[in-house]
Design an enzyme around this catalytic site. Structure first.
Site, short mmCIF file in Angstrom:
data_model
loop_
_atom_site.label_atom_id
_atom_site.label_comp_id
_atom_site.label_asym_id
_atom_site.label_seq_id
_atom_site.Cartn_x
_atom_site.Cartn_y
_atom_site.Cartn_z
N LYS A 152 0.85 -1.21 0.00
CA LYS A 152 0.00 0.00 0.00
C LYS A 152 0.88 1.26 0.00
O LYS A 152 0.61 2.22 -0.72
CB LYS A 152 -0.94 -0.02 1.22
CG LYS A 152 -2.02 -1.09 1.11
CD LYS A 152 -2.79 -1.31 2.41
CE LYS A 152 -3.76 -2.49 2.26
NZ LYS A 152 -4.51 -2.81 3.47
N GLN A 210 -4.22 -1.59 9.83
CA GLN A 210 -4.24 -2.92 9.22
C GLN A 210 -4.80 -3.95 10.20
O GLN A 210 -4.43 -3.97 11.38
CB GLN A 210 -2.81 -3.31 8.76
CG GLN A 210 -2.72 -4.60 7.96
CD GLN A 210 -3.39 -4.53 6.59
OE1 GLN A 210 -3.61 -3.46 6.02
NE2 GLN A 210 -3.71 -5.68 6.04
N ASP A 213 -10.60 2.93 4.38
CA ASP A 213 -10.87 1.49 4.32
C ASP A 213 -12.36 1.20 4.34
O ASP A 213 -12.78 0.07 4.09
CB ASP A 213 -10.23 0.80 5.53
CG ASP A 213 -9.05 -0.08 5.17
OD1 ASP A 213 -8.97 -0.51 4.00
OD2 ASP A 213 -8.21 -0.32 6.05
N1 GUN Z 1 -6.75 -6.94 6.53
C1 GUN Z 1 -7.11 -7.67 5.44
N2 GUN Z 1 -7.60 -6.86 4.47
C2 GUN Z 1 -7.55 -5.60 4.96
C3 GUN Z 1 -7.92 -4.34 4.42
O1 GUN Z 1 -8.41 -4.20 3.30
N3 GUN Z 1 -7.70 -3.27 5.24
C4 GUN Z 1 -7.18 -3.40 6.50
N4 GUN Z 1 -7.02 -2.30 7.23
N5 GUN Z 1 -6.85 -4.56 7.03
C5 GUN Z 1 -7.03 -5.66 6.26
#
Ligand code: GUN
Length: 293
Positions: free
Chosen positions: A52, A96, A119
Site C-alpha cells: 500500500k 491494518q 478502508d
Molecule cells: N486486513 C485484510 N484486508 C484488509 C484491508 O483491506 N484493510 C485493513 N485495514 N486490514 C485488512
C-alpha cells in the site's frame, strides 16, 4: 474462459490517478497523504501494508507508515488514531487488521474519523453503503465491483453466491451485489461455515465470490459451466519453489475450475492488486473532500 487481469486494471487505475495527482500539484493543491498503521509483525500484514505504501509512491501520494509492537496497549493505539484524525496533512488512514487479541478492534475502527476512513470499515461508512449514500466502500469489495464493471460482466437478474461473511469482504460484497444499481441487481445467497449442502447453492450460481480463506476450497464439481468466479483467498502456504519459502493460494482449485468458467480471477494477480487500487482511489476522494464535503 477469460482470465480477469486485476494487475493490469489496477495499474491502469493507478496510472490515471498519478496523472490526476500531477494535475492537482500543478494547480497548487496539496499532495494527497495516506497513513497506514501496522501492529505487530505478521508477515502477511506486513506485505500488504508495504504494498500500500509502495502504491502511494507510484501515484505521487505522500505516505506515512506507523508501526507499533504487538504488545502496544489499546490506549496507545487509540492515541495514534486520534493524532491521525487531528493531523490536517493526513487525508486518510488505515489500521491494518487483524489486531492482537488484547485490542478491541471495533473500538479502534470506531475511533477513526469517518471522513478519513479510506478502508470504509467505520460503522458510519458501512451504514451509508447499505443505504446507498456517498461513502467509502471497503477496498476489496470495491475492487471486485470495478473488475466486474471493467469486464462488462452482466449482474442483473443473476444468482450470486458469496462464500464467507467477514466484515471486510463477504458481508459488504453481498450487499453491493444485491443493490438496485447498474452493477448489482443480483439475487444473492450468502453462504458460510454453517451453510448446509453448500454445493447445492454453488452449483446454481452464475457468479461465485469466494472469500473464506481456505486454500483450493472451491472444486470443479461445485460449479456449473459458464460461471464467473472471483477468488478472494490469499493464504500463504509453504513452498520450495519460491525464494520467500511460501506461495499464495486462492480459495479456488484453479486448474480444475477455470475450464468451466466464463471469467475467473487468478491468485495472485486478480483481486489483490485491485484492493490497493481501491484504497488509493478512496484516498484521492478524501484528498479532494469529494465524499464528505
Ligand atoms: N486486513 C485484510 N484486508 C484488509 C484491508 O483491506 N484493510 C485493513 N485495514 N486490514 C485488512
Amino acid at each position: 474462459m477469460t482470465l480477469i487481469d486485476g494487475k493490469k486494471i489496477s495499474q491502469e487505475i493507478q496510472a490515471s490517478i498519478a496523472q490526476e495527482v500531477q494535475n492537482m500539484i500543478a494547480a497548487g493543491k496539496k499532495q494527497p497523504h495516506l497513513a497506514a498503521v501496522l501492529v505487530g509483525n505478521d508477515g502477511g500484514s506486513e506485505t500488504y501494508v508495504t504494498a500500500k505504501i509502495k502504491a502511494c509512491e507510484n501515484v505521487g501520494f505522500k505516505s506515512t507508515f506507523i508501526r507499533h509492537p504487538d504488545y502496544v496497549t489499546e490506549e496507545k493505539l487509540l492515541q495514534t488514531v486520534y493524532d491521525l484524525n487531528n493531523n490536517d496533512d493526513i487525508d486518510g488512514f488505515i489500521v491494518q487488521l487483524p489486531l492482537p487479541r488484547h485490542i478491541n478492534e471495533h473500538k479502534v475502527l470506531e475511533a477513526i474519523d469517518p471522513k478519513k476512513d479510506v478502508d470504509g470499515f467505520h460503522p458510519i461508512n458501512v451504514g451509508r453503503m447499505v443505504l446507498n449514500l456517498p461513502c467509502y466502500v471497503s477496498a476489496t469489495p470495491y475492487g471486485i465491483v470495478q473488475l466486474l464493471e471493467k469486464y462488462n460482466i452482466e449482474t442483473s437478474g443473476k444468482h450470486c453466491v458469496v462464500i464467507g461473511r467477514s466484515h471486510i469482504v463477504g458481508s459488504p460484497m453481498s450487499i453491493l451485489m444485491a443493490k438496485n444499481t447498474s452493477l448489482g441487481n443480483c439475487t444473492v445467497t450468502l453462504c458460510h461455515s454453517k451453510t448446509k449442502d453448500l454445493k447445492s447453492f454453488t452449483q446454481n450460481a452464475d457468479i461465485i465470490i469466494c472469500a473464506l480463506g481456505s486454500p483450493e476450497f472451491l472444486k470443479a464439481d461445485m460449479v456449473k459451466d459458464g460461471v464467473v468466479v472471483i477468488d478472494v483467498g490469499t493464504t500463504r502456504v509453504a513452498s520450495t519453489e519460491t525464494k520467500s519459502g511460501y506461495k499464495l493460494k486462492g480459495d479456488v482449485k484453479f486448474d480444475e475450475v477455470a475450464p468451466k468458467c466464463s471469467y475467473i480471477t487468478p491468485v495472485p494477480g486478480g483481486v489483490g492488486p485491485m484492493t490497493i487500487a481501491s484504497l488509493i482511489k478512496n484516498t484521492l476522494s478524501a484528498a479532494k473532500k469529494g465524499i464528505y464535503k
